[in-house]
Design a protein around this motif. Structure first.
Motif, PDB file in Angstrom:
ATOM      1  N   PHE A  93       0.639  -1.060  -0.664  1.00  0.00           N
ATOM      2  CA  PHE A  93      -0.554  -0.079   0.181  1.00  0.00           C
ATOM      3  C   PHE A  93       0.986   0.987  -0.212  1.00  0.00           C
ATOM      4  N   ASN A  94       2.086   1.224   0.843  1.00  0.00           N
ATOM      5  CA  ASN A  94       3.054   2.699   0.815  1.00  0.00           C
ATOM      6  C   ASN A  94       1.986   3.922   0.806  1.00  0.00           C
ATOM      7  N   LEU A  95       1.089   3.788   1.715  1.00  0.00           N
ATOM      8  CA  LEU A  95       0.306   5.127   2.142  1.00  0.00           C
ATOM      9  C   LEU A  95       1.240   5.443   3.512  1.00  0.00           C
ATOM     10  N   SER A 144      -9.032  -2.001   7.095  1.00  0.00           N
ATOM     11  CA  SER A 144      -8.819  -3.304   6.021  1.00  0.00           C
ATOM     12  C   SER A 144      -7.689  -2.785   4.805  1.00  0.00           C
ATOM     13  N   GLY A 145      -7.142  -4.582   4.640  1.00  0.00           N
ATOM     14  CA  GLY A 145      -6.239  -4.586   3.394  1.00  0.00           C
ATOM     15  C   GLY A 145      -6.838  -3.839   2.243  1.00  0.00           C
ATOM     16  N   GLY A 146      -8.287  -4.236   2.138  1.00  0.00           N
ATOM     17  CA  GLY A 146      -8.855  -4.004   0.522  1.00  0.00           C
ATOM     18  C   GLY A 146      -8.835  -2.182   0.814  1.00  0.00           C
ATOM     19  N   ARG A 150      -7.974   0.397  -2.111  1.00  0.00           N
ATOM     20  CA  ARG A 150      -8.482   0.477  -2.482  1.00  0.00           C
ATOM     21  C   ARG A 150      -8.386   2.736  -2.112  1.00  0.00           C
ATOM     22  N   VAL A 151      -8.190   3.064  -1.345  1.00  0.00           N
ATOM     23  CA  VAL A 151      -7.012   4.012  -1.188  1.00  0.00           C
ATOM     24  C   VAL A 151      -5.914   4.683  -1.759  1.00  0.00           C
ATOM     25  N   ALA A 152      -4.866   3.481  -1.943  1.00  0.00           N
ATOM     26  CA  ALA A 152      -4.181   3.142  -2.868  1.00  0.00           C
ATOM     27  C   ALA A 152      -3.786   3.537  -4.397  1.00  0.00           C
ATOM     28  N   LEU A 173      -3.351  -9.995   0.995  1.00  0.00           N
ATOM     29  CA  LEU A 173      -4.106  -9.904   1.323  1.00  0.00           C
ATOM     30  C   LEU A 173      -4.753 -10.528   1.200  1.00  0.00           C
ATOM     31  N   ASP A 174      -6.157 -10.915   2.315  1.00  0.00           N
ATOM     32  CA  ASP A 174      -6.576 -12.520   2.675  1.00  0.00           C
ATOM     33  C   ASP A 174      -7.931 -12.215   0.869  1.00  0.00           C
ATOM     34  N   THR A 175      -8.762 -13.885   1.102  1.00  0.00           N
ATOM     35  CA  THR A 175      -9.104 -14.322  -0.478  1.00  0.00           C
ATOM     36  C   THR A 175     -10.317 -12.862  -0.568  1.00  0.00           C
TER      37      THR A 175
END
Length: 231
Positions: A93-95, A144-146, A150-152, A173-175
């Motif tokens: 992500f690198n946020l 969450s990771g997802g 999306r922000v990235a 990410l998870d499934t």
């Protein structure tokens, strides 16, 4: 036939005196394509992305991206080129944890000198279209990771780049989140965004890409169009 967004002409990249990390490569990516770049570790995928993003220079050959001879750029020109023409999405992500979601998305626009009001309008539109506008004032650690990916993606698209580079975007990410991001990438491409996707995930490649390029030992060993049925 439109002009390519990416054009590699006999591109070679060597590090010191060893064999080429990449090349020689002849490859073109056209507007609206979603190209999945696959291959084992050490095959040249990361080198390819670094060359496209002007983070590295080829040893030989010519690289043109959106009409710019990338292989000729100095450091300042390369930074300007990346801000204007390249959106990048990473595995982790690198946020910036100390900035809220909105400020993370706004950062590339501010660096590019975009008017703040216009930048905020673009950011809101992107966050809404990506379904994360409710988190605009939240910090990345609460997502969450997802949601963070999306922000990235919103951050990568804020300057409306002709090319989106995604480096293992589902690797952390998870499934459920992987499926979410896969659908997002497919939707972006259907809207006309040109995408180069580096991944080890065969399912992600076949589910998102219109074309699949495989690298081995720095060379292209296969290049095939994927059918709509596959996607």
């Amino acid at each position: 036939m439109p002009a390519p967004v990416i054009e590699f002409k006999q591109v070679v990249k060597r590090y010191e005196d060893g064999p080429p990390a990449l090349g020689p490569v002849e490859l073109s990516v056209y507007p609206g394509e979603a190209v999945a770049l696959l291959g084992p570790s050490g095959s040249g995928k990361s080198t390819f992305l670094n060359l496209v993003a002007a983070l590295d220079r080829p040893t030989e050959g010519e690289i043109t991206v959106d009409g710019v001879r990338v292989d000729r750029l100095g450091e300042a020109a390369a930074a300007k080129y990346r801000r204007a023409r390249i959106g990048m999405v990473f595995q982790f992500f690198n946020l910036i944890d100390d900035l809220c979601v909105m400020d993370n998305v706004l950062l590339p626009a501010q660096l590019a000198g975009l008017n703040r009001a216009e930048a905020r309008d673009r950011a809101w539109t992107l966050l809404q279209s990506l379904g994360v506008d409710a988190y605009a004032k939240h910090y990345p650690g609460r997502l969450s990771g997802g949601e963070r990916q999306r922000v990235a993606v919103a951050r990568a698209l804020i300057n409306r780049p002709p090319l989106l580079l995604a480096d293992e975007p589902t690797g952390a990410l998870d499934t459920a989140s992987r499926e979410d991001v896969k659908e997002l990438i497919r939707e972006l491409n259907e809207q006309g965004q040109t995408i180069v996707l580096v991944t080890h995930d065969e399912d992600l490649a076949t589910g998102c890409a219109s074309r699949e390029v495989r690298l081995l030992d720095g060379c292209v060993v296969s290049d095939q169009t994927l059918s709509a049925v596959t996607r």
